[in-house]
Design a protein around this motif. Sequence first.
Motif, PDB file in Angstrom:
ATOM      1  N   VAL A 107       0.835  -1.200   0.000  1.00 14.60           N
ATOM      2  CA  VAL A 107       0.000   0.000   0.000  1.00 14.60           C
ATOM      3  C   VAL A 107       0.872   1.252   0.000  1.00 14.60           C
ATOM      4  N   TRP A 108       1.841   1.310   0.898  1.00 18.25           N
ATOM      5  CA  TRP A 108       2.715   2.473   0.969  1.00 18.25           C
ATOM      6  C   TRP A 108       3.586   2.596  -0.277  1.00 18.25           C
ATOM      7  N   ARG A 109       3.952   1.490  -0.853  1.00 20.10           N
ATOM      8  CA  ARG A 109       4.727   1.546  -2.096  1.00 20.10           C
ATOM      9  C   ARG A 109       3.868   2.046  -3.244  1.00 20.10           C
ATOM     10  N   SER A 110       2.570   1.794  -3.188  1.00 18.79           N
ATOM     11  CA  SER A 110       1.668   2.363  -4.188  1.00 18.79           C
ATOM     12  C   SER A 110       1.591   3.880  -4.036  1.00 18.79           C
ATOM     13  N   PHE A 111       1.558   4.357  -2.794  1.00 19.71           N
ATOM     14  CA  PHE A 111       1.593   5.804  -2.575  1.00 19.71           C
ATOM     15  C   PHE A 111       2.912   6.397  -3.081  1.00 19.71           C
ATOM     16  N   ALA A 112       3.995   5.692  -2.828  1.00 13.93           N
ATOM     17  CA  ALA A 112       5.296   6.156  -3.308  1.00 13.93           C
ATOM     18  C   ALA A 112       5.322   6.200  -4.832  1.00 13.93           C
ATOM     19  N   TRP A 113       4.713   5.195  -5.467  1.00  8.61           N
ATOM     20  CA  TRP A 113       4.653   5.191  -6.931  1.00  8.61           C
ATOM     21  C   TRP A 113       3.865   6.399  -7.439  1.00  8.61           C
ATOM     22  N   ALA A 114       2.779   6.755  -6.758  1.00  7.44           N
ATOM     23  CA  ALA A 114       1.980   7.917  -7.163  1.00  7.44           C
ATOM     24  C   ALA A 114       2.819   9.195  -7.078  1.00  7.44           C
ATOM     25  N   ALA A 115       3.591   9.345  -6.009  1.00  5.63           N
ATOM     26  CA  ALA A 115       4.451  10.526  -5.882  1.00  5.63           C
ATOM     27  C   ALA A 115       5.517  10.543  -6.977  1.00  5.63           C
ATOM     28  N   PHE A 116       6.089   9.372  -7.262  1.00  3.78           N
ATOM     29  CA  PHE A 116       7.096   9.282  -8.325  1.00  3.78           C
ATOM     30  C   PHE A 116       6.478   9.609  -9.684  1.00  3.78           C
ATOM     31  N   ALA A 117       5.265   9.141  -9.938  1.00  6.44           N
ATOM     32  CA  ALA A 117       4.589   9.414 -11.210  1.00  6.44           C
ATOM     33  C   ALA A 117       4.312  10.898 -11.371  1.00  6.44           C
ATOM     34  N   VAL A 118       3.883  11.562 -10.305  1.00  4.06           N
ATOM     35  CA  VAL A 118       3.643  13.009 -10.367  1.00  4.06           C
ATOM     36  C   VAL A 118       4.938  13.741 -10.698  1.00  4.06           C
ATOM     37  N   ALA A 119       6.043  13.318 -10.088  1.00  2.00           N
ATOM     38  CA  ALA A 119       7.333  13.951 -10.352  1.00  2.00           C
ATOM     39  C   ALA A 119       7.741  13.775 -11.813  1.00  2.00           C
ATOM     40  N   MET A 120       7.542  12.595 -12.352  1.00  2.00           N
ATOM     41  CA  MET A 120       7.908  12.351 -13.754  1.00  2.00           C
ATOM     42  C   MET A 120       7.026  13.159 -14.707  1.00  2.00           C
ATOM     43  N   ILE A 121       5.741  13.283 -14.385  1.00  2.00           N
ATOM     44  CA  ILE A 121       4.836  14.047 -15.240  1.00  2.00           C
ATOM     45  C   ILE A 121       5.182  15.531 -15.221  1.00  2.00           C
ATOM     46  N   THR A 122       5.473  16.053 -14.037  1.00  2.00           N
ATOM     47  CA  THR A 122       5.861  17.463 -13.973  1.00  2.00           C
ATOM     48  C   THR A 122       7.172  17.710 -14.718  1.00  2.00           C
ATOM     49  N   ASP A 123       8.036  16.698 -14.742  1.00  2.00           N
ATOM     50  CA  ASP A 123       9.284  16.831 -15.495  1.00  2.00           C
ATOM     51  C   ASP A 123       9.005  17.005 -16.983  1.00  2.00           C
ATOM     52  N   LEU A 124       7.972  16.360 -17.481  1.00  2.00           N
ATOM     53  CA  LEU A 124       7.619  16.495 -18.894  1.00  2.00           C
ATOM     54  C   LEU A 124       7.019  17.864 -19.198  1.00  2.00           C
ATOM     55  N   PHE A 125       6.243  18.395 -18.258  1.00  2.00           N
ATOM     56  CA  PHE A 125       5.504  19.619 -18.537  1.00  2.00           C
ATOM     57  C   PHE A 125       6.289  20.898 -18.282  1.00  2.00           C
ATOM     58  N   ASP A 126       7.153  20.925 -17.261  1.00  2.00           N
ATOM     59  CA  ASP A 126       7.790  22.196 -16.924  1.00  2.00           C
ATOM     60  C   ASP A 126       8.733  22.678 -18.020  1.00  2.00           C
ATOM     61  N   GLY A 127       9.497  21.767 -18.609  1.00  7.99           N
ATOM     62  CA  GLY A 127      10.380  22.171 -19.697  1.00  7.99           C
ATOM     63  C   GLY A 127       9.611  22.624 -20.923  1.00  7.99           C
ATOM     64  N   HIS A 128       8.521  21.906 -21.244  1.00  7.85           N
ATOM     65  CA  HIS A 128       7.697  22.273 -22.403  1.00  7.85           C
ATOM     66  C   HIS A 128       7.067  23.648 -22.206  1.00  7.85           C
ATOM     67  N   LEU A 129       6.555  23.906 -21.019  1.00  7.40           N
ATOM     68  CA  LEU A 129       5.936  25.212 -20.740  1.00  7.40           C
ATOM     69  C   LEU A 129       6.969  26.331 -20.789  1.00  7.40           C
ATOM     70  N   ALA A 130       8.157  26.059 -20.253  1.00  9.57           N
ATOM     71  CA  ALA A 130       9.195  27.095 -20.226  1.00  9.57           C
ATOM     72  C   ALA A 130       9.619  27.490 -21.636  1.00  9.57           C
ATOM     73  N   ARG A 131       9.757  26.508 -22.519  1.00  8.05           N
ATOM     74  CA  ARG A 131      10.176  26.809 -23.891  1.00  8.05           C
ATOM     75  C   ARG A 131       9.034  27.410 -24.708  1.00  8.05           C
TER      76      ARG A 131
END
Length: 279
Positions: free
Chosen positions: A63-87
């Motif tokens: 269960v806690w590893r699923s929560f950790a996966w959700a946090a990791f997924a959010v981090a990866m998604i923001t990594d895709l969007f912040d660079g695109h928005l900045a450019r």
Amino acid sequence: MTGVPASAAGGSGAKPVRGGKLGSAAVNQASLWNIANLLTMLRLVLVPGFVMLLLHNGGYDPVWRSFAWAAFAVAMITDLFDGHLARTYNLVTDFGKIADPIADKAIMGAALICLSYLGDLPWWVTGVILFREIGITLMRFWVIRHAVIPASRGGKMKTLAQGTAVGMYVLALTGPLATLRFWVMAVAVVLTVVTGLDYVRQAVVLRRKGLAAEKAAGAKAASGAAGATAGSTGTVGSGASEGAAGSGGAGASEVSGATEGADPVSGATGGRGSAEAER
């Protein structure tokens, strides 16, 4: 002009005064808190939260590893969007240039180290990936004064493979999915090494070109300075020659005038002597 400060007139929506310039401090302060930088900051904040979720209750609670996966997924998604928005919206800042790669390496490094600590991932895999990521980041700063190493298609595939593989290892997978994540991680490691070597090649080429351009610019500047010095010296020398020639001419005229003036005198003297001799 209304005389109302921009902050009181609605912030960034106020139009600048015609012919005026906004202060650099105001521009940097306004551009720091843009959406791209906020996503980067969110990713930095997620790193300690992700570690606590992944290691909670010994690190083996699904269960806690699923929560950790959700946090990791959010981090990866923001990594895709912040660079695109900045450019796309011209939101690139000095803070973003430094913080974005740090946030990327922080979340990925934290996940790899935690997984190796828990025994889910071999330490050599963590070592290879972290060595490549940290080394390429330092190399980007090494050549940034000459050029920026662009993100290649292979680099993007590497990032996708790493994120997918690490995400699968964060989840408590069993059976065929556990076998599949092994092969996904193998692909990620291969892409990590290959793209890392390609980045090294690009960095060396760009640095050589940058140093050659700086050397050529320096030689051109030195040549221009030497030409300007030579032109200035030639002008001064020409003026001195003209002055000397004028002085020489005046002197010659004076000598000539003196000689011509002596002829009548010598003639008169000669005539008077012969007349006295005749007497």
